[in-house]
Design a protein around this motif. Structure first.
Motif, mmCIF file in Angstrom:
data_model
loop_
_atom_site.group_PDB
_atom_site.id
_atom_site.type_symbol
_atom_site.label_atom_id
_atom_site.label_comp_id
_atom_site.label_asym_id
_atom_site.label_seq_id
_atom_site.Cartn_x
_atom_site.Cartn_y
_atom_site.Cartn_z
ATOM 1 N N LEU A 417 6.233 9.937 -1.607
ATOM 2 C CA LEU A 417 5.242 9.245 -0.797
ATOM 3 C C LEU A 417 5.703 9.233 0.653
ATOM 4 O O LEU A 417 6.829 8.842 0.952
ATOM 5 N N ASN A 418 4.819 9.670 1.550
ATOM 6 C CA ASN A 418 5.111 9.636 2.984
ATOM 7 C C ASN A 418 4.525 8.347 3.547
ATOM 8 O O ASN A 418 3.383 8.299 4.016
ATOM 9 N N CYS A 419 5.302 7.290 3.468
ATOM 10 C CA CYS A 419 4.793 5.965 3.811
ATOM 11 C C CYS A 419 4.821 5.736 5.313
ATOM 12 O O CYS A 419 5.795 6.074 5.991
ATOM 13 N N ALA A 420 3.727 5.140 5.800
ATOM 14 C CA ALA A 420 3.611 4.741 7.206
ATOM 15 C C ALA A 420 2.516 3.690 7.284
ATOM 16 O O ALA A 420 1.782 3.449 6.311
ATOM 17 N N LEU A 421 2.393 3.036 8.445
ATOM 18 C CA LEU A 421 1.326 2.060 8.629
ATOM 19 C C LEU A 421 -0.011 2.796 8.755
ATOM 20 O O LEU A 421 -0.175 3.666 9.604
ATOM 21 N N VAL A 422 -0.962 2.450 7.904
ATOM 22 C CA VAL A 422 -2.271 3.116 7.863
ATOM 23 C C VAL A 422 -3.337 2.046 8.065
ATOM 24 O O VAL A 422 -3.287 0.973 7.462
ATOM 25 N N GLY A 423 -4.326 2.358 8.892
ATOM 26 C CA GLY A 423 -5.426 1.440 9.110
ATOM 27 C C GLY A 423 -6.380 1.436 7.923
ATOM 28 O O GLY A 423 -6.722 2.476 7.366
ATOM 29 N N VAL A 424 -6.795 0.235 7.526
ATOM 30 C CA VAL A 424 -7.730 0.115 6.397
ATOM 31 C C VAL A 424 -9.049 0.806 6.732
ATOM 32 O O VAL A 424 -9.671 1.457 5.878
ATOM 33 N N SER A 425 -9.494 0.720 7.994
ATOM 34 C CA SER A 425 -10.750 1.365 8.381
ATOM 35 C C SER A 425 -10.645 2.886 8.270
ATOM 36 O O SER A 425 -11.629 3.565 7.916
ATOM 37 N N ASP A 426 -9.451 3.451 8.552
ATOM 38 C CA ASP A 426 -9.264 4.902 8.418
ATOM 39 C C ASP A 426 -9.382 5.331 6.961
ATOM 40 O O ASP A 426 -10.018 6.345 6.648
ATOM 41 N N ILE A 427 -8.769 4.568 6.055
ATOM 42 C CA ILE A 427 -8.861 4.899 4.622
ATOM 43 C C ILE A 427 -10.307 4.842 4.162
ATOM 44 O O ILE A 427 -10.810 5.732 3.474
ATOM 45 N N LEU A 428 -11.001 3.763 4.565
ATOM 46 C CA LEU A 428 -12.387 3.598 4.145
ATOM 47 C C LEU A 428 -13.268 4.699 4.718
ATOM 48 O O LEU A 428 -14.134 5.258 4.020
ATOM 49 N N GLY A 429 -13.056 5.047 5.992
ATOM 50 C CA GLY A 429 -13.887 6.081 6.625
ATOM 51 C C GLY A 429 -13.720 7.435 5.957
ATOM 52 O O GLY A 429 -14.711 8.139 5.689
ATOM 53 N N GLY A 459 1.784 2.610 3.444
ATOM 54 C CA GLY A 459 1.594 3.510 2.315
ATOM 55 C C GLY A 459 1.372 4.937 2.771
ATOM 56 O O GLY A 459 1.375 5.259 3.958
ATOM 57 N N ASP A 460 1.145 5.812 1.808
ATOM 58 C CA ASP A 460 0.852 7.225 2.051
ATOM 59 C C ASP A 460 -0.651 7.353 2.243
ATOM 60 O O ASP A 460 -1.437 7.140 1.307
ATOM 61 N N GLU A 461 -1.090 7.709 3.466
ATOM 62 C CA GLU A 461 -2.517 7.725 3.783
ATOM 63 C C GLU A 461 -3.281 8.679 2.871
ATOM 64 O O GLU A 461 -4.351 8.348 2.362
ATOM 65 N N VAL A 462 -2.726 9.871 2.638
ATOM 66 C CA VAL A 462 -3.423 10.852 1.797
ATOM 67 C C VAL A 462 -3.620 10.300 0.393
ATOM 68 O O VAL A 462 -4.698 10.404 -0.200
ATOM 69 N N ARG A 463 -2.571 9.697 -0.154
ATOM 70 C CA ARG A 463 -2.658 9.180 -1.509
ATOM 71 C C ARG A 463 -3.573 7.955 -1.599
ATOM 72 O O ARG A 463 -4.280 7.769 -2.584
#
Length: 588
Positions: A417-429, A459-463
């Motif tokens: 897992l390539n963990c980093a800070l990810v925006g919830v709006s980015d995941i949803l979009g 977390g891992d944005e892709v996953r």
């Protein structure tokens, strides 16, 4: 199944006992014939001494039990005597510290009041045998003997012990006078006497110290009725009064007068339950010890006779133990081979997935050029249709290969897992971008409720996008036309987040809920009437399995609730911080 060869061998090491040579095993297990006892009489002597010790311990225990019972009965007798004295003292103190009694018995004597309160009334209702009211000079003002009252001083001559008791009562406090109690003998009978000084409840200041107070004395006879009631209530056997202390097996309490000198004794038979128990049980205990000793001796004789049989069985067990060790070694070898085969399978899947991607990427790329007519019109519309089919099938096959590779990696514990800070709006979009075309084709609306668009998650944005997209895609597949799928993102506690996908589709049968998160397990859809083998836009059954493993890799949990005909609710609970996130998926 774990793929670590080291872990498998550790388990076998725990199961397998240390290997020893046949000669060593035989030498340690087979006892020597010379160690067999030649006679049972030494053991009989030991058993006899042991039995005697038991009898001595039993005797000591009975003595301790008798001592304890005697102490208990003594305490009960003290309690009974103290209770009787306190009862008389309470009545005397209650009347002595009462303005009406002071007024009627000292300041302005009222014989009628005295009869109705401390005379006839005291004899009939308070259990008092005698009453005596003394003036400040200890002259009798009023007396009662067994219900008969008189104001004649000669009716009840005041003995010296009662005068002493009255003087003791006069020494108590004006604010809180207390009754003084003692035992007295009158006419050969024992009495409890309690004297209370007659004190106003709220005396004037000029009266305190100068006012000479009279004394009220109540006497209660320790008669046969009192002895019987006390004996029954406090379990005191043969309770009696005497002038001498107890002897032999009896116990006693002294009855002291106002000067603190014994004038008699309360005597009762001391209980001896231990002695009675020993007398009744010692013959039986002795008989049991003798019988047990005999049985042990007979058993030992028989055991000696069977010693050779035991030795033979021991040798046979040693041989079987050696056979078992050989079998365990074969099992360990088989486990090693199974582990190697499992690793080879995982390696094969990983290599094949990688090798299949290369031609698939070419197929997808060229089909994309055909369907987009990048180099001009293709001529026949059928070619354009075939190009779209090739492109869609290639994408589907590539997704399937990726899912198989992900499952293989999670089972092998190698998915990073390539963990980093990810925006919830980015995941949803990104999820909506990927699923809207599918929802449009299905005529399904996507309803988004998000109260955390500005929040971030580790977390891992892709996953994370893959997890949410799989859930939304499954919800679209199971929904009817013109239905709606709700995507809700909300906080959980102070450091968590919930991705919730809700549909009103076909639902999942109850018997399938336990297996839908396993690889290649499907519950079917509304359109396929829950047939897991239908080809109507069905997947390979890897979506929820991958979501579950990726969720656990992020330190979260997956929850599914569903009912056929009503719909399904799937929730992903994730921590917002990196403290609960693992860098790789553990072996499943």
């Amino acid at each position: 199944m774990p793929n670590s060869l080291h872990s498998e061998r550790s388990i076998s090491d725990v199961v397998s006992p240390p290997v020893t040579t046949k000669e060593e095993s035989t030498a340690t297990a087979v006892p020597s014939h010379s160690s067999k006892p030649k006679s049972v009489w030494p053991l009989a002597a030991v058993l006899s001494i042991f039995g005697l010790g038991i009898l001595l311990l039993l005797a000591a225990g009975t003595r301790e039990l008798d001592r304890f019972a005697r102490d208990q009965s003594h305490q009960l007798a003290e309690t009974a005597l103290r209770k009787s004295v306190e009862d008389v003292a309470f009545v005397a103190g209650d009347y002595g510290f009462w303005d009406a009694a002071v007024e009627a018995l000292t300041r302005k004597f009222d014989k009628r009041w005295a009869d109705n309160n401390v005379g006839e009334y005291a004899a009939e209702n308070l259990g008092m045998s005698r009453t005596l009211v003394l003036d400040p000079d200890n002259t009798p003002l009023y007396s009662m003997i067994d219900g008969e009252t008189s104001i004649d001083p000669a009716f009840f001559p005041v003995p010296g012990e009662l005068v002493t008791l009255a003087e003791q009562a006069r020494t108590t406090s004006w604010d809180d006078p207390e009754a003084s109690s003692a035992f007295i003998v009158l006419g050969g009978d024992f009495f409890i006497a309690s004297a209370s000084v007659l004190t106003p409840e709220e005396p004037d200041e000029e009266e305190i110290g100068s006012y000479k107070r009279g004394v009220l004395i109540f006497l209660r006879k320790l008669d046969d009725e009192w002895l019987t009631a006390t004996s029954e209530s406090y379990l005191l056997d043969q309770l009696r009064l005497g002038i001498d202390p107890a002897k032999d097996r009896a116990d006693s309490l002294s009855l002291k007068n106002a000067d603190g000198k014994p004038i008699g004794y309360l005597v009762w038979s001391a209980p001896a339950p231990g002695r009675a128990f020993l007398q009744s049980t010692s013959p039986w205990v002795l008989a049991i010890l003798l019988a047990v000793t005999g049985l042990i001796l007979l058993s030992l004789r028989r055991a000696y006779a069977q010693a050779e049989v035991v030795l033979t069985l021991n040798k046979e067990l040693l041989k079987r133990s050696q056979d078992l060790e050989e079998s365990q070694q074969k099992v360990v070898q088989a486990l090693d081979e199974a582990t190697a085969a499992n690793k080879a399978k995982a390696d094969f899947l990983a290599v094949m997935s990688h090798e299949l991607r290369t031609p698939l990427n070419a197929v997808i790329g060229f089909s994309d050029l055909i369907r987009t007519q990048a180099f001009g019109p293709v001529g026949s519309p059928k070619y354009l249709e075939y190009g779209n089919d090739i492109h869609a099938s290639g994408q589907h096959l590539l997704s399937l290969i990726s899912d198989i590779l992900d499952i293989s990696r999670t089972n092998a514990g190698t998915l990073e897992l390539n963990c980093a800070l990810v925006g919830v709006s980015d995941i949803l979009g990104r999820c909506l971008t990927l699923t809207r075309p599918q929802a449009t084709r299905r005529s399904v609306a996507l309803d988004v409720v998000c109260t955390m668009r500005d929040a971030t998650i580790m977390g891992d944005e892709v996953r994370l996008v893959q997890m949410l997209t799989n859930l939304v895609s499954n919800a679209i597949k199971s929904s009817k036309e013109y239905a709606a799928v709700r995507i809700k993102i909300c906080p959980k506690g102070w450091d968590g987040i919930v991705f919730r996908v809700i549909d009103t589709g076909c639902g999942i049968p109850k018997d399938a809920l336990a297996t839908v998160t396993e690889p290649f397990k499907q519950a079917g859809s509304y359109r396929t009437h829950f047939s897991p083998y239908s080809t109507d836009d069905a997947g390979a059954g890897l979506g929820l399995a991958i979501v579950k493993r990726l969720t656990e890799a992020h330190g979260g949990t997956l929850h599914i609730a569903s009912k056929v005909g009503l719909g399904t609710v799937v929730e992903i609970h994730l921590p917002k911080t990196a403290s609960a996130i693992s860098k790789s998926v553990a072996a499943g």
